[in-house]
Design an enzyme around this catalytic site. Structure first.
Site, PDB file in Angstrom:
ATOM      1  N   THR A   1       0.815  -1.205   0.000  1.00 49.11           N
ATOM      2  CA  THR A   1       0.000   0.000   0.000  1.00 49.11           C
ATOM      3  C   THR A   1       0.852   1.260   0.000  1.00 49.11           C
ATOM      4  O   THR A   1       1.963   1.262   0.555  1.00 49.11           O
ATOM      5  CB  THR A   1      -0.898   0.016   1.253  1.00 49.11           C
ATOM      6  OG1 THR A   1      -1.504   1.308   1.383  1.00 49.11           O
ATOM      7  CG2 THR A   1      -0.107  -0.238   2.530  1.00 49.11           C
TER       8      THR A   1
ATOM      9  N   TYR B   1      -1.818   0.136  10.186  1.00 50.39           N
ATOM     10  CA  TYR B   1      -2.110  -0.530   8.911  1.00 50.39           C
ATOM     11  C   TYR B   1      -0.887  -0.485   7.994  1.00 50.39           C
ATOM     12  O   TYR B   1      -0.424  -1.519   7.495  1.00 50.39           O
ATOM     13  CB  TYR B   1      -3.316   0.136   8.234  1.00 50.39           C
ATOM     14  CG  TYR B   1      -3.486  -0.288   6.805  1.00 50.39           C
ATOM     15  CD1 TYR B   1      -3.864  -1.595   6.492  1.00 50.39           C
ATOM     16  CD2 TYR B   1      -3.241   0.594   5.749  1.00 50.39           C
ATOM     17  CE1 TYR B   1      -4.000  -1.998   5.173  1.00 50.39           C
ATOM     18  CE2 TYR B   1      -3.364   0.199   4.436  1.00 50.39           C
ATOM     19  CZ  TYR B   1      -3.744  -1.092   4.151  1.00 50.39           C
ATOM     20  OH  TYR B   1      -3.861  -1.500   2.843  1.00 50.39           O
TER      21      TYR B   1
HETATM   22  N1  UFG Z   1     -12.645  11.688   2.224  1.00 44.16           N
HETATM   23  C1  UFG Z   1     -13.625  12.617   2.486  1.00 44.16           C
HETATM   24  N2  UFG Z   1     -14.862  12.161   2.859  1.00 44.16           N
HETATM   25  C2  UFG Z   1     -15.148  10.828   3.003  1.00 44.16           C
HETATM   26  C3  UFG Z   1     -14.129   9.888   2.751  1.00 44.16           C
HETATM   27  C4  UFG Z   1     -12.883  10.342   2.354  1.00 44.16           C
HETATM   28  O1  UFG Z   1     -13.404  13.827   2.364  1.00 44.16           O
HETATM   29  O2  UFG Z   1     -16.280  10.505   3.365  1.00 44.16           O
HETATM   30  C5  UFG Z   1     -11.325  12.154   1.791  1.00 44.16           C
HETATM   31  C6  UFG Z   1     -10.200  11.761   2.726  1.00 44.16           C
HETATM   32  O3  UFG Z   1     -10.082  12.668   3.779  1.00 44.16           O
HETATM   33  C7  UFG Z   1      -9.016  11.749   1.770  1.00 44.16           C
HETATM   34  C8  UFG Z   1      -9.627  11.307   0.435  1.00 44.16           C
HETATM   35  O4  UFG Z   1     -11.019  11.552   0.563  1.00 44.16           O
HETATM   36  O5  UFG Z   1      -8.527  13.045   1.635  1.00 44.16           O
HETATM   37  C9  UFG Z   1      -9.417   9.838   0.151  1.00 44.16           C
HETATM   38  O6  UFG Z   1      -9.802   9.105   1.305  1.00 44.16           O
HETATM   39  P1  UFG Z   1     -10.054   7.522   1.289  1.00 44.16           P
HETATM   40  O7  UFG Z   1     -10.529   7.147   2.644  1.00 44.16           O
HETATM   41  O8  UFG Z   1     -10.891   7.145   0.114  1.00 44.16           O
HETATM   42  O9  UFG Z   1      -8.608   6.911   0.996  1.00 44.16           O
HETATM   43  P2  UFG Z   1      -7.205   7.219   1.721  1.00 44.16           P
HETATM   44  O10 UFG Z   1      -6.411   8.074   0.787  1.00 44.16           O
HETATM   45  O11 UFG Z   1      -7.361   7.690   3.095  1.00 44.16           O
HETATM   46  O12 UFG Z   1      -6.580   5.771   1.865  1.00 44.16           O
HETATM   47  C10 UFG Z   1      -6.533   4.853   0.826  1.00 44.16           C
HETATM   48  C11 UFG Z   1      -6.655   3.470   1.428  1.00 44.16           C
HETATM   49  C12 UFG Z   1      -5.432   3.115   2.193  1.00 44.16           C
HETATM   50  C13 UFG Z   1      -4.203   3.368   1.381  1.00 44.16           C
HETATM   51  C14 UFG Z   1      -4.184   4.782   0.876  1.00 44.16           C
HETATM   52  C15 UFG Z   1      -2.993   4.989   0.037  1.00 44.16           C
HETATM   53  O13 UFG Z   1      -7.753   3.407   2.306  1.00 44.16           O
HETATM   54  O14 UFG Z   1      -5.496   1.738   2.494  1.00 44.16           O
HETATM   55  O15 UFG Z   1      -5.360   5.016   0.129  1.00 44.16           O
HETATM   56  O16 UFG Z   1      -3.067   6.179  -0.669  1.00 44.16           O
HETATM   57  F1  UFG Z   1      -3.125   3.179   2.139  1.00 44.16           F
END
Ligand code: UFG
Length: 338
Positions: free
Chosen positions: A120, A144
């Site tokens: 990841t 994680y």
């Molecule tokens: N976000 C929102 N509202 C929501 C959900 C997410 O604004 O309801 C934002 C988050 O704050 C972030 C972006 O959208 O800025 C992406 O969030 P995600 O939760 O979709 O994904 P992440 O980037 O946090 O994490 C994902 C995977 C991880 C991985 C990571 C690597 O969940 O397992 O990408 O980039 F490690």
């Protein structure tokens, strides 16, 4: 000549694993799926044999490796919810790190030659540069990411001490669904942006929040590199060809090399769905880096991987179609029947 020995796919009933299993089936591979169905679904396994059990169950894994003459393992089985890993770290170290250790011990004993590991972008933590290559320092900021990085290290060390060769694929933000509509992300209580937004667009939730609007990005919201699950699945098949062709162990980023902001994603979901979403602006979510995009030159060069769906509207369209279909299929509702 086509390789006819079976491959073992742990977590093959999950979101990404099931897409890979489908493509392995199309490629004529024999597949054994090992999945404990804790977050995966029996219905998602469109090909091969499903064995219900734990990756950390060494007796079971040893038996499977011997019975099927397995030379290659694709290891997806893991917990993946970052906030949960913070509140319950030992769950992540047990299921992601300890289980991988057990699996690798079985692989070493059985002489497994090829291993493809789901890693990841979380291993990078909050990187200095927003365009990240594989040599960037690894510094996870949550259990994680650490649980996955430790697995990478075990693989590296085992490969140095044995004939096993591996590809560790560091996924960026995986999204979208099978373009043929058979598969997609089905886990309840999803937290990922595109899934959450599609649930809102299909009436499964009342709305959603933007976590942080004061980031140092053009529109103030976080930027991520969203990769279609179908392109990611294909990278695994190419990694398999690479290892079977004698390729050396390697770590590869999986992303398109450019990103979209949260607002751009939500605009796209509204445009593609024709629905206006109830969006509120909320505080930053802990641990979110402002921008993460993959330098994907290495995977393109080494595997010859070329994205087919580098198009946010397509990613969203497939995710939306899946969300509508899932409402009818109701996999989660049938879970007690597994
Ligand atoms: N976000 C929102 N509202 C929501 C959900 C997410 O604004 O309801 C934002 C988050 O704050 C972030 C972006 O959208 O800025 C992406 O969030 P995600 O939760 O979709 O994904 P992440 O980037 O946090 O994490 C994902 C995977 C991880 C991985 C990571 C690597 O969940 O397992 O990408 O980039 F490690």
């Amino acid at each position: 000549m086509k390789n006819t020995s079976a491959v073992l796919v742990t977590g093959g009933a999950g979101y990404i694993g099931s897409h890979v299993v489908k493509q392995l089936g199309r490629a004529g591979r024999r597949v054994v799926v090992l999945d404990n169905l804790s977050t995966g679904f029996r219905q998602a396994v469109r090909h091969g044999e499903l064995v219900v059990g734990n990756t950390g169950d060494m007796a079971l894994v040893e038996d499977l490796l011997h019975k099927h003459g397995i030379q290659t393992v694709l290891h997806f089985a893991a917990h993946i919810v970052v906030p949960e890993s913070v509140s319950d770290p030992l769950k992540y170290y047990r299921n992601n790190t300890c289980s991988t250790r057990n699996l690798l011990e079985c692989c070493a004993a059985a002489g497994v030659r090829h291993f493809i590991f789901s890693s990841t972008a979380a291993v990078y933590g909050i990187p200095e540069n927003t365009f990240i290559d594989e040599d960037a320092p690894t510094s996870p900021i949550n259990p994680y990411g650490l649980s996955k990085l430790m697995s990478e290290w075990m693989l590296r060390d085992l490969a140095a001490a044995s004939d096993l060769r591996y590809v560790a694929l560091r996924y960026f933000n995986v999204a979208g669904a099978d373009p043929e509509g058979e598969l997609g992300q089905a886990t309840p209580e999803a937290t990922h942006l595109i899934k959450v937004a599609c649930e809102a667009a299909t009436g499964k939730r009342s709305g959603l929040a933007i976590f942080g609007t004061d980031y140092p990005t053009p529109d103030g919201t976080c930027i991520r590199d969203y990769i279609h699950v179908d392109d990611l699945a294909r990278a695994h098949l190419q990694a398999l060809d690479y290892l079977e062709g004698g390729g050396a162990s390697i770590v590869l980023n999986c992303g398109y090399g450019h990103g979209y902001s949260v607002r751009e994603v939500l605009d796209t979901v509204q445009r593609v769905s024709g629905r206006s979403l109830a969006i509120r602006e909320a505080d930053r979510r802990a641990g979110d880096p402002p921008a993460l995009t993959a330098d994907s030159r290495r995977i393109r060069h080494v595997l010859g991987w070329q994205p087919r769906h580098d198009d946010l509207a397509f990613i969203v369209r497939t995710a939306l179609e899946w969300e509508r279909r899932l409402a009818v299929l109701d996999w989660a509702g049938q879970r007690h029947g597994v």
